[in-house]
Write an enzyme that holds these catalytic residues in place. Sequence first.
Site, mmCIF file in Angstrom:
data_model
loop_
_atom_site.group_PDB
_atom_site.id
_atom_site.type_symbol
_atom_site.label_atom_id
_atom_site.label_comp_id
_atom_site.label_asym_id
_atom_site.label_seq_id
_atom_site.Cartn_x
_atom_site.Cartn_y
_atom_site.Cartn_z
ATOM 1 N N ALA A 61 -24.431 75.466 15.725
ATOM 2 C CA ALA A 61 -25.323 76.190 14.810
ATOM 3 C C ALA A 61 -25.845 77.450 15.503
ATOM 4 C CB ALA A 61 -26.489 75.288 14.427
ATOM 5 N N GLY A 102 -22.004 71.690 16.025
ATOM 6 C CA GLY A 102 -21.276 72.044 14.805
ATOM 7 C C GLY A 102 -19.886 72.579 15.107
ATOM 8 N N GLU A 105 -17.810 69.583 15.438
ATOM 9 C CA GLU A 105 -17.674 68.953 14.114
ATOM 10 C C GLU A 105 -16.659 69.703 13.265
ATOM 11 O OE1 GLU A 105 -22.030 68.910 13.461
ATOM 12 O OE2 GLU A 105 -21.736 66.809 12.898
ATOM 13 N N GLU A 125 -26.876 67.441 19.920
ATOM 14 C CA GLU A 125 -28.026 67.480 19.002
ATOM 15 C C GLU A 125 -29.154 66.540 19.398
ATOM 16 O OE1 GLU A 125 -24.887 67.494 18.195
ATOM 17 O OE2 GLU A 125 -24.521 68.986 16.622
#
Length: 694
Positions: A61, A102, A105, A125
Site C-alpha cells: 500500500a 499488497g 498479495e 501488516e
Amino acid sequence: MAVSYAVQDGVALVTFENPPVNGLNHATRSGIVEAVRRAQDDAQVVAIVLTGGGSVFSGGADITEFNTPAAIAEPNLHTVIAAVESSTKPVVAAVNKLAMGGGLELALGAHYRVATPDAQVALPEVKIGLLPGAGGTQRLPRAIGLGIALKMIVGGEPVAASKLAGGQLFDEIVEGDFIAGAVAFARQAAARGALPRVREREIAAGDAHAVFAQAREQIAQAAKHFPAPGKCIESVEHGQQHGFDAGLVRERECFAELLESPESRALRHAFFGERAASKIPDVPSNTPARPIREVGVIGAGTMGGGITMNFINAGLPVVLVETKQDALDRGLATIRKNYERNVKSGKLTAEQLESRMALIRSSLSFDDLKSADLIIEAVFEELSVKKQVFEKIDAIAKAGAILASNTSTLDVDKIAAFTKRPEDVVGMHFFSPANVMKLLEVVRGEKTAKDVLATVMVLAKKIRKTAVVSGVCDGFIGNRMVEQYVRQALEMLEEGGLPEQIDKAIEQFGFAMGPFRMSDLAGNDIGWAIRKRRSIENPSLVYSKIADRLCEDGRFGQKTGGGWYDYQAGDRTAHPSKRVDDMIVAYSAETGKARRTLADAEIVERLVFALVNEGAKILEEGIASKASDIDMVYLTGYGFPLFRGGPMLYADMVGLGHVKQAMERYAAATGDTFWSKPATLLTELAAQGRRFNG
Ligand code: NAD
C-alpha cells in the site's frame, strides 16, 4: 504515467512505477487494471508480465495514501487482483527484489510468479496491528503450505524468494536478464494453455489442528496486548476449514475490526511517527548533509563507550579521547566485553569483533580530534568541565566539524557560547545503554545551523536511532516530562501509596517498569545529586524530601542492596521493604498528611496525565514541533507501552476533555498546583473537542 504497456515477443509487459517502492496508490491500481484489460483485447498478446519499474516489485500500500479516501477508492486492491486472476491470458508476476504486503498479495493473484535471485517477500501488516486484507491470509497458505504461511503472516518477517522456489510460491528464479527471462517464461506459460489459480489449490496442512495450536501458543504472550496476531490465525483457520470464499469474508471482517482497534492505531501512529520525526518543519528535506567520515568521542565512561559502539557498528571510525590512560583502558575493556557477549550469543563473529575494535583509535590527546567531522563529548556533567572541553575542541576541530554534547541537563546554548562557532554546536542526547537504546534526542540550540541538524538526522538513521528534535529547556522533552511523572509518584507515596502498589498499577497499564523499580535500577543517587545542585541554584525550590531520606539512609538502589525495595545479593528481584514502607508512613505523619487508599486507576491517571500535561506545555512552547515527536520519545526511550501509542496519542484516545476533568478532580483532591494550572494548549484543545495529533 504510473503504468506503462509494451509488447515484447507477443507478451504484454506491464510495468508500474511509483517511487520509491512502487506503492499501490490509486493511479497505479487503475493503471494495472487498464493494462490487463488492454492485453485481453490485444490480438498480438499471448501472455502478460506484470512487474515493478525501478528497483523493486512493490512495497505494498502507498503510505502517503493512508487514511485518505484514495486508499479505498475503486479499483481497490481486491478489484485489481480479481482483474489479474480472471485474465483469460496467463499473467506472470515478475517479482524484482521485493514484494511486500499488497505487493505480494497482487503477485499471489497472478497465474505464475518468477523472481530475481535476491528477491524478498513479506506480509508485514501485523507489525502495524493489521492483517493482509487483500486475500493474503487465504492465498499464501494455498501457495506455500499452512505452517510457513502462518509464520509469515503472524510474524511479518521477510523471507528469501529462493527459499520458496520450485513451484511453491515461485515457478522460476530468473538468473541473468530478468525481463527477458520473465517474458520467455510467459511465452512458455501461454503455450501450456493452463491458467492455474492459487485460490483453487488445496492447503497443504499436515496436522492442521496442531499447527494452529502451536501458532496460538507462540503468540500467547504478545496476544495479551496485541489482537492482530490472533486475528491472523483466525482468518487463516477459517479459510482452511470453510474454503477460500468464506475465508476471504472472515479476512475482511477481521481487517475491519483491527483497523478500528486502539492497538493498531497506536502501532500505525508509531510507524508514521518514526518517519515524521526525521522531518523538521523549517529544515527542507533537500538540505545537504555534511559528510561524516570520522567521529571523535570525548570521555570513555558509561556513555562515551556506548556512543562509540554505535558508530563502529555502522563502520565509521572513531577517535576516542580520555584524560587518563586507566580511564581509556577501562572504557575500551567495557566495549570489548560487550562485543564478547555478542560473540558468545552468536550475534557476532570473533573476526567482526576485532574489525570493529580496529575502528577505534584511542588517544589521550585532543590533537587527535583534528580530523574528526563530528565530535561528541560525554564528559562529566558539570558546566565548568564542558566549558573547558568545548574551548579546547573549538581551537582544534577543523572548519565545518560538528561539535556535539551528550549533556542531559545542561543548557546547550550556554555550551555553544563557549565556542566561536555556535552554529556548529548541537546536543546529541543518547540514552543509557547508548549502544542499545533507540532514542536520540537532538537538541537544537538557538544558533544551530540547519545543515547541522540535517546531518545529525541522516547520521541517526545510519546508526539506527530514532532521532527526535528538541528545543533547549531543562530536561529536553523526555526528562522534563519524566520529572513531573516522578513528582506525582512521590506525592502519592506521601498521600497513602507504597512503592509496590504504584509500580504494579503502572506496570499493569503496560509500562515495562514502574518509577520505583526503575529508580532502584538507575541509582537513586543520580536524582539526589541533581536535586542537591538545583537547591543550591534555586534555594526556594520546593520538592518532596522523601527520596532524599532514602538516599540519606544509603539506599541507592540495586547497587547497594536496597533502595525503594530490598534486594538479595546477585538477584534483581524487588522485595517490598518494611523499613522503607515504615519510613514513608512516618514521613506522611511528619508532613501532616492523612494517608488514604489510592485506587490503581488514580495512580495510573496521575502518572500518565502528568506526562500529558507537561507534553502539552512542551508543544505549546515549541520545544517539540509535533505531538508524535513526544510520543516517539516515550515509546523509544522511556518504556511507554507501544500498544498505547505514547502519552499524547493515549490522551487523544481517552479524550482531552476527560484529561482536563481528571486534572480538575486531582486539583480539588490534592491541592497540588500542578493540576490546577493545566497547559493552555490542553485547555484550548479540550474546549474545542480537538486532539494533539491532528
Ligand atoms: P562517566 O562518569 O561514566 O564518564 C565520563 C568520562 O569522561 C570519564 O571516563 C572521565 O574520565 C571522562 N572525562 C572527564 N573529563 C574529561 C575531559 N576533560 N576530557 C576527556 N575525558 C574526560 O559519565 P557518563 O555517565 O558517561 O556521562 C557523560 C555525559 O553523558 C554527561 O554529560 C551525562 O549527563 C550524559 N548522560 C549520561 C547518561 C547516563 O545514564 N549515564 C545518559 C544520558 C546522558
